[in-house]
Design a protein around this motif. Structure first.
Motif, PDB file in Angstrom:
ATOM      1  N   LEU A  24       0.815  -1.380   0.015  1.00  0.00           N
ATOM      2  CA  LEU A  24       0.095   0.025  -0.145  1.00  0.00           C
ATOM      3  C   LEU A  24       0.781   1.173   0.124  1.00  0.00           C
ATOM      4  N   GLY A  25       1.972   1.464   0.749  1.00  0.00           N
ATOM      5  CA  GLY A  25       2.941   2.403   0.829  1.00  0.00           C
ATOM      6  C   GLY A  25       3.584   2.778  -0.360  1.00  0.00           C
ATOM      7  N   SER A  26       3.976   1.703  -0.986  1.00  0.00           N
ATOM      8  CA  SER A  26       4.615   1.875  -2.392  1.00  0.00           C
ATOM      9  C   SER A  26       3.525   2.221  -3.495  1.00  0.00           C
ATOM     10  N   ALA A  27       2.565   1.615  -3.354  1.00  0.00           N
ATOM     11  CA  ALA A  27       1.572   2.094  -4.452  1.00  0.00           C
ATOM     12  C   ALA A  27       1.241   3.403  -4.336  1.00  0.00           C
ATOM     13  N   ALA A  28       0.851   4.008  -3.159  1.00  0.00           N
ATOM     14  CA  ALA A  28       0.461   5.403  -2.701  1.00  0.00           C
ATOM     15  C   ALA A  28       1.782   6.296  -3.329  1.00  0.00           C
ATOM     16  N   PHE A  29       2.978   5.844  -3.083  1.00  0.00           N
ATOM     17  CA  PHE A  29       4.005   6.691  -3.569  1.00  0.00           C
ATOM     18  C   PHE A  29       4.153   6.746  -5.167  1.00  0.00           C
ATOM     19  N   VAL A  30       4.058   5.576  -5.645  1.00  0.00           N
ATOM     20  CA  VAL A  30       3.942   5.579  -7.325  1.00  0.00           C
ATOM     21  C   VAL A  30       2.741   6.234  -7.815  1.00  0.00           C
ATOM     22  N   MET A  31       1.470   6.190  -7.065  1.00  0.00           N
ATOM     23  CA  MET A  31       0.461   6.898  -7.582  1.00  0.00           C
ATOM     24  C   MET A  31       0.767   8.506  -7.691  1.00  0.00           C
ATOM     25  N   LEU A  55      -1.348  16.561  -3.186  1.00  0.00           N
ATOM     26  CA  LEU A  55      -0.610  15.011  -3.510  1.00  0.00           C
ATOM     27  C   LEU A  55       0.303  14.886  -2.325  1.00  0.00           C
ATOM     28  N   ASP A  56       1.115  15.870  -2.008  1.00  0.00           N
ATOM     29  CA  ASP A  56       1.968  15.500  -1.141  1.00  0.00           C
ATOM     30  C   ASP A  56       1.357  15.208   0.563  1.00  0.00           C
ATOM     31  N   ILE A  57       0.331  16.342   0.729  1.00  0.00           N
ATOM     32  CA  ILE A  57      -0.669  15.976   2.050  1.00  0.00           C
ATOM     33  C   ILE A  57      -1.185  14.834   1.941  1.00  0.00           C
ATOM     34  N   VAL A  58      -1.956  14.203   0.756  1.00  0.00           N
ATOM     35  CA  VAL A  58      -2.559  13.043   0.720  1.00  0.00           C
ATOM     36  C   VAL A  58      -1.451  11.923   1.141  1.00  0.00           C
ATOM     37  N   GLY A  65      -1.407   7.324   8.321  1.00  0.00           N
ATOM     38  CA  GLY A  65      -2.589   6.528   8.593  1.00  0.00           C
ATOM     39  C   GLY A  65      -2.214   4.936   8.700  1.00  0.00           C
ATOM     40  N   LEU A  66      -1.256   4.431   7.984  1.00  0.00           N
ATOM     41  CA  LEU A  66      -0.662   3.021   7.851  1.00  0.00           C
ATOM     42  C   LEU A  66       0.133   2.917   9.186  1.00  0.00           C
ATOM     43  N   ALA A  67       0.956   3.870   9.609  1.00  0.00           N
ATOM     44  CA  ALA A  67       1.779   4.052  10.808  1.00  0.00           C
ATOM     45  C   ALA A  67       0.725   3.722  11.945  1.00  0.00           C
ATOM     46  N   TRP A  68      -0.323   4.307  11.971  1.00  0.00           N
ATOM     47  CA  TRP A  68      -1.372   4.211  13.171  1.00  0.00           C
ATOM     48  C   TRP A  68      -1.945   2.990  13.077  1.00  0.00           C
ATOM     49  N   HIS A  69      -2.251   2.426  12.227  1.00  0.00           N
ATOM     50  CA  HIS A  69      -2.593   0.946  12.055  1.00  0.00           C
ATOM     51  C   HIS A  69      -1.993  -0.123  12.299  1.00  0.00           C
ATOM     52  N   THR A  70      -0.669  -0.292  11.851  1.00  0.00           N
ATOM     53  CA  THR A  70       0.257  -1.379  11.860  1.00  0.00           C
ATOM     54  C   THR A  70       1.307  -0.863  12.675  1.00  0.00           C
ATOM     55  N   ARG A  71       2.228  -2.119  12.861  1.00  0.00           N
ATOM     56  CA  ARG A  71       3.282  -1.950  13.930  1.00  0.00           C
ATOM     57  C   ARG A  71       4.730  -1.689  13.099  1.00  0.00           C
ATOM     58  N   ARG A  72       4.575  -1.386  11.749  1.00  0.00           N
ATOM     59  CA  ARG A  72       5.834  -1.201  10.987  1.00  0.00           C
ATOM     60  C   ARG A  72       6.523   0.163  11.321  1.00  0.00           C
ATOM     61  N   THR A  73       7.915   0.058  11.835  1.00  0.00           N
ATOM     62  CA  THR A  73       8.535   1.212  12.075  1.00  0.00           C
ATOM     63  C   THR A  73       8.943   1.894  10.803  1.00  0.00           C
ATOM     64  N   TRP A  74       9.054   1.251   9.726  1.00  0.00           N
ATOM     65  CA  TRP A  74       9.570   1.888   8.468  1.00  0.00           C
ATOM     66  C   TRP A  74       8.295   3.103   8.146  1.00  0.00           C
TER      67      TRP A  74
END
Length: 136
Positions: A24-31, A55-58, A65-74
């Motif tokens: 999801l993070g990489s797809a958002a970055f590419v889009m 776009l940058d704010i989105v 949002g992804l950081a809030w819902h997952t435990r991924r530090t990256w």
């Protein structure tokens, strides 16, 4: 061209070996990158680029949002790098005019930081899955 190759390699790695947050993070970055490259200012840049700011704010919202819902530090690192880009836009909106080459350098280095954080996060997710014996 080098940035495009690095982006393609990192995003491909994230889609092949990553879990859902990495994809999801990489797809958002590419889009956002594609949408930003397709937006035009009509040649001269006189005022703020509202399309790029939006776009940058989105993208910042997606990473937070992804950081809030997952435990991924990256994702925290990716959010920090993206917030540098948004802060650069806010400086321009506040009429604090940094040199244009400095703004471009911060944008470029933050984008490479984003790609590095996606690559490291994907590698960690892949290794955790391999250690658990769940490799696909």
């Amino acid at each position: 061209m080098i940035g495009l190759v690095v982006t393609a390699l990192v995003v491909g790695f994230a889609f092949i070996k990553g879990d859902e947050p990495e994809r999801l993070g990489s797809a958002a970055f590419v889009m956002v990158s594609l949408a930003g490259s397709l937006s035009t200012a009509g040649g001269m840049i006189i005022g703020p680029r509202w399309d790029l700011i939006g776009l940058d704010i989105v993208l910042l919202g997606v990473f937070v949002g992804l950081a809030w819902h997952t435990r991924r530090t990256w994702l925290v690192w990716a959010s920090a790098f993206q917030s540098l880009i948004v802060t650069g836009h806010l400086l321009l909106l506040a009429s604090i005019r940094p040199p244009s080459f400095a703004f471009a350098a911060v944008n470029n280095m933050a984008n490479y930081g984003l790609l590095i954080s996606i690559a490291v996060g994907t590698f960690w997710a892949w290794q955790e899955r391999r250690a658990a014996g769940l490799e696909r």
